[in-house]
Write an enzyme that holds these catalytic residues in place. Structure first.
Site, PDB file in Angstrom:
ATOM      1  N   HIS A  55      37.905  58.677  23.635  1.00 17.48           N
ATOM      2  CA  HIS A  55      38.065  57.227  23.768  1.00 17.48           C
ATOM      3  C   HIS A  55      37.887  56.522  22.426  1.00 17.48           C
ATOM      4  CE1 HIS A  55      38.152  56.956  28.195  1.00 17.48           C
ATOM      5  NE2 HIS A  55      37.356  58.003  28.152  1.00 17.48           N
ATOM      6  N   PRO A  56      38.728  55.531  22.140  1.00 15.51           N
ATOM      7  CA  PRO A  56      38.488  54.705  20.950  1.00 15.51           C
ATOM      8  C   PRO A  56      37.311  53.775  21.207  1.00 15.51           C
ATOM      9  CG  PRO A  56      40.299  53.794  22.231  1.00 15.51           C
ATOM     10  CD  PRO A  56      39.910  55.097  22.898  1.00 15.51           C
ATOM     11  N   GLU A  79      44.016  49.058  28.983  1.00 12.10           N
ATOM     12  CA  GLU A  79      42.731  48.826  29.647  1.00 12.10           C
ATOM     13  C   GLU A  79      41.859  47.843  28.865  1.00 12.10           C
ATOM     14  OE1 GLU A  79      43.018  53.387  31.307  1.00 12.10           O
ATOM     15  OE2 GLU A  79      41.601  52.886  29.718  1.00 12.10           O
ATOM     16  N   PHE A 110      30.226  54.105  23.101  1.00 12.17           N
ATOM     17  CA  PHE A 110      29.877  53.327  24.283  1.00 12.17           C
ATOM     18  C   PHE A 110      31.053  53.361  25.238  1.00 12.17           C
ATOM     19  CE2 PHE A 110      30.092  49.138  26.472  1.00 12.17           C
ATOM     20  CZ  PHE A 110      28.973  49.292  27.275  1.00 12.17           C
ATOM     21  N   ILE A 112      32.760  52.372  28.918  1.00 11.08           N
ATOM     22  CA  ILE A 112      32.749  51.463  30.054  1.00 11.08           C
ATOM     23  C   ILE A 112      34.186  51.337  30.547  1.00 11.08           C
ATOM     24  CG2 ILE A 112      33.031  49.399  28.618  1.00 11.08           C
ATOM     25  CD1 ILE A 112      31.250  47.892  30.601  1.00 11.08           C
TER      26      ILE A 112
END
Length: 326
Positions: A55-56, A79, A110, A112
């Site tokens: 994920h970036p 997203e 992080f 989410i």
């Protein structure tokens, strides 16, 4: 669907291989059930961290532009579209700074499920989660990854359905044959059914465990594990009355390189209801740690005798955590 399709949904190669192995799926709901089962039971902490690293960073415009033709990167950009649209120069800078602090503390980005969330919302959630202990945050991140995976599986199925529809339009001359093939494919079930209603085909013991060493981000191998069942004079073990003679050993093993124990009991259709204790020789694994050993007690009800119970241990030298797996 191929392994690369599932890898775009979740960056763990183990997850993608297992999903490809148990496919095809007749519908999205079936795929999501399999994905949840594989993610929580078939992927170890290394696989979790591999998925996180795909994920970036939230709010990082440069990373979202670096792989414009990559399916996963395109989905990530979509997203995060609400977050990027609501970011000001100051909130974006603050988010990047907190992302850096978070990575320094926990060792991964992080994570989410950002779909539909604004930059202020994401920033508030990051600050809220930052004080968590690493073992707690690892579990939260794993559940957020599952939310992202489910969202992307829905996109994947929608894309495949559009492609199939287009092909059917072009070859409508043989539509009757295609309909017959489609009817046959919808009755095909995956080779492994997660959480089957009947477990007569059980391939593993009904109680299993694995240990993750979150202090170094890898499975904990070489830990002795004992499984016992309560059979004392009292109906239930008492916290105040330490009657060690009431426990009957069911089996013992040592965790392997994936942190998973060998068989702690035989493979049986139904597990006997009662109170069980699973103990880990953590003192031998980390002689300088705080815990000489760790024991976890749990009860299996009569109505649960056909279920599978997975009891993972998230371990660090000075803390541990567990939860009921599937």
């Amino acid at each position: 669907m191929e392994e690369k399709d599932f890898l775009a949904c979740c960056g763990s190669t183990k997850f993608a291989k297992e999903m490809a192995r148990v496919s095809p799926f007749s519908n999205l709901e079936e795929a999501i059930k399999a994905a949840r089962f594989i993610w929580m039971n078939g992927v170890d902490v290394n696989g979790w961290l591999q998925a996180f690293s795909a994920h970036p960073q939230i709010g990082d415009r440069s990373s979202s532009e670096s792989k414009k033709n990559d399916t996963s990167a395109l989905w990530s950009k979509g997203e995060q579209s609400t977050a990027l649209a609501t970011a000001t120069e100051s909130t974006q800078q603050e988010l990047l700074e907190w992302n850096f602090k978070y990575h320094q503390k926990f060792g991964f980005v992080f994570l989410i499920c950002a779909s539909g969330r604004s930059t202020p919302e994401i920033l508030a959630e990051l600050k809220k989660r930052y004080p968590n202990r690493p073992i707690v945050e690892l579990e939260i991140a794993a559940h957020e990854q599952m939310k992202v995976t489910e969202l992307r599986l829905a996109k994947l199925f929608a894309a495949k359905e559009r492609t199939t529809s287009s092909i059917n339009d072009r070859i409508s001359v043989i539509g009757a044959h295609l309909n017959a093939a489609a009817d046959a494919s919808t009755t095909h079930l995956p080779s492994i059914q997660p959480k089957p209603s009947h477990v007569s085909g059980r391939t593993r013991p009904p109680i299993t465990t694995h240990v993750l060493d979150v202090s170094c981000g890898r499975p904990a191998s070489g830990i002795e594990v004992h499984l016992e069942m309560w059979n004392g004079t009292q109906q239930r073990p008492s916290f105040s009355a330490k009657d060690s003679s009431g426990w009957v050993l069911q089996g013992s093993s040592v965790t392997d390189t994936d942190g998973r124990s060998g068989a702690l009991m035989g493979i049986t259709d139904d597990v006997a209801p009662g109170i069980y204790r699973i103990s880990f020789n953590t003192g031998k694994y980390t002689p300088t740690g705080f815990f000489p050993y760790v024991s976890i007690l749990f009860e299996i009800k009569e109505s649960q005798r056909s279920e599978h119970f997975h009891v993972p241990l998230l371990l660090s030298p000075f803390s541990f955590s567990t939860y009921r797996g599937s």
